[in-house]
Write a protein that holds these residues in place. Structure first.
Motif, PDB file in Angstrom:
ATOM      1  N   THR A 122       0.497  -1.096   0.112  1.00  8.12           N
ATOM      2  CA  THR A 122      -0.186   0.048  -0.134  1.00  8.12           C
ATOM      3  C   THR A 122       0.536   1.153   0.239  1.00  8.12           C
ATOM      4  O   THR A 122       1.611   1.486   0.775  1.00  8.12           O
ATOM      5  N   GLY A 123       0.231   1.848  -0.597  1.00  8.72           N
ATOM      6  CA  GLY A 123       1.404   3.333  -0.746  1.00  8.72           C
ATOM      7  C   GLY A 123       0.666   4.115  -2.447  1.00  8.72           C
ATOM      8  O   GLY A 123       0.282   3.461  -2.988  1.00  8.72           O
ATOM      9  N   THR A 124       1.394   5.711  -2.338  1.00  6.35           N
ATOM     10  CA  THR A 124       1.096   5.615  -3.358  1.00  6.35           C
ATOM     11  C   THR A 124       2.304   5.601  -4.574  1.00  6.35           C
ATOM     12  O   THR A 124       3.656   6.057  -4.045  1.00  6.35           O
ATOM     13  N   TYR A 125       2.569   5.841  -5.562  1.00  6.23           N
ATOM     14  CA  TYR A 125       3.442   4.696  -6.768  1.00  6.23           C
ATOM     15  C   TYR A 125       3.182   5.737  -7.224  1.00  6.23           C
ATOM     16  O   TYR A 125       2.741   6.924  -7.756  1.00  6.23           O
ATOM     17  N   TYR A 126       4.583   6.197  -8.054  1.00  9.48           N
ATOM     18  CA  TYR A 126       5.067   7.472  -9.096  1.00  9.48           C
ATOM     19  C   TYR A 126       5.770   6.524  -9.910  1.00  9.48           C
ATOM     20  O   TYR A 126       6.838   6.129 -10.034  1.00  9.48           O
ATOM     21  N   CYS A 127       6.134   7.352 -11.448  1.00  8.40           N
ATOM     22  CA  CYS A 127       7.111   6.732 -12.594  1.00  8.40           C
ATOM     23  C   CYS A 127       7.888   7.994 -12.358  1.00  8.40           C
ATOM     24  O   CYS A 127       7.343   9.355 -12.445  1.00  8.40           O
ATOM     25  N   ALA A 128       8.843   8.077 -12.527  1.00 11.88           N
ATOM     26  CA  ALA A 128      10.072   8.942 -12.889  1.00 11.88           C
ATOM     27  C   ALA A 128      10.855   8.933 -14.039  1.00 11.88           C
ATOM     28  O   ALA A 128      11.188   7.757 -14.614  1.00 11.88           O
ATOM     29  N   LEU A 129      11.496   9.803 -13.658  1.00 11.09           N
ATOM     30  CA  LEU A 129      12.339   9.026 -15.070  1.00 11.09           C
ATOM     31  C   LEU A 129      13.875  10.686 -15.421  1.00 11.09           C
ATOM     32  O   LEU A 129      13.986  11.400 -14.307  1.00 11.09           O
ATOM     33  N   ARG A 130      14.855   9.674 -15.448  1.00 15.01           N
ATOM     34  CA  ARG A 130      16.094  10.203 -15.756  1.00 15.01           C
ATOM     35  C   ARG A 130      16.994   9.815 -17.624  1.00 15.01           C
ATOM     36  O   ARG A 130      16.119   9.194 -17.740  1.00 15.01           O
ATOM     37  N   GLU A 131      16.984  11.030 -17.524  1.00  8.47           N
ATOM     38  CA  GLU A 131      17.456  11.020 -18.791  1.00  8.47           C
ATOM     39  C   GLU A 131      18.990   9.971 -19.176  1.00  8.47           C
ATOM     40  O   GLU A 131      19.628  10.544 -20.374  1.00  8.47           O
ATOM     41  N   SER A 132      19.146   8.543 -18.556  1.00  6.28           N
ATOM     42  CA  SER A 132      20.704   8.161 -18.796  1.00  6.28           C
ATOM     43  C   SER A 132      19.582   6.675 -18.400  1.00  6.28           C
ATOM     44  O   SER A 132      19.250   6.592 -17.793  1.00  6.28           O
ATOM     45  N   TRP A 133      20.834   5.913 -18.658  1.00  2.00           N
ATOM     46  CA  TRP A 133      21.267   4.187 -18.286  1.00  2.00           C
ATOM     47  C   TRP A 133      20.539   3.907 -16.925  1.00  2.00           C
ATOM     48  O   TRP A 133      21.467   4.609 -15.853  1.00  2.00           O
ATOM     49  N   CYS A 134      20.008   3.234 -16.154  1.00  2.09           N
ATOM     50  CA  CYS A 134      19.994   3.065 -14.716  1.00  2.09           C
ATOM     51  C   CYS A 134      21.391   1.708 -14.249  1.00  2.09           C
ATOM     52  O   CYS A 134      21.339   0.800 -15.668  1.00  2.09           O
ATOM     53  N   ALA A 135      22.112   1.699 -13.338  1.00  3.07           N
ATOM     54  CA  ALA A 135      22.272   0.783 -12.659  1.00  3.07           C
ATOM     55  C   ALA A 135      21.541   0.184 -11.430  1.00  3.07           C
ATOM     56  O   ALA A 135      21.929   0.769 -10.153  1.00  3.07           O
TER      57      ALA A 135
END
Length: 122
Positions: free
Chosen positions: A88-101
């Protein structure tokens, strides 16, 4: 600035499923992260998928959540199964302009969706 638009969320009983979606950016290189937050706690990373198709999941959701992208590359999805009350919670999508690791941190993401509530309760 890229605006993120989320959809999905709602209320389900434990063991149920929900799918969240977020409109994907038209960028060559990016990482789309999913985070969740509950009152009094910091925003925690749940999963990510980047444009190189690298994905990561928090231990608490591994095996239950799946992050994917549609073939037209228009949306990124977070499919949540076998939901638990602690999801349970508030879910957010988020963006960064690079790859993730690996594990993601909220501070590394510059653009956010408006958030959508997920409630798991009997």
């Amino acid at each position: 600035q890229v605006d993120l638009v989320e959809s999905g969320g709602g209320s389900v009983e434990p063991g149920g499923s929900l799918t969240l979606s977020c409109a994907a950016p038209e960028l060559f290189r990016y990482c789309m992260g999913w985070f969740r937050q509950t009152p009094g706690k910091e925003r925690e990373g749940v999963a990510h998928l980047d444009s190189a198709y690298t994905s990561w999941y928090a231990d608490s959701v591994k095996g239950r959540f799946t992050v994917s992208r549609d073939s037209a590359k228009k949306f990124v999805f977070l499919q949540m199964t076998r939901l638990k009350p602690e999801d349970t919670g508030t879910y957010y999508c988020a963006l960064r302009e690079s790859w993730c690791a690996g594990e993601i941190r909220a501070a590394d993401f510059s653009t956010w969706g408006q958030g959508t509530q997920v409630t798991v309760s009997s």
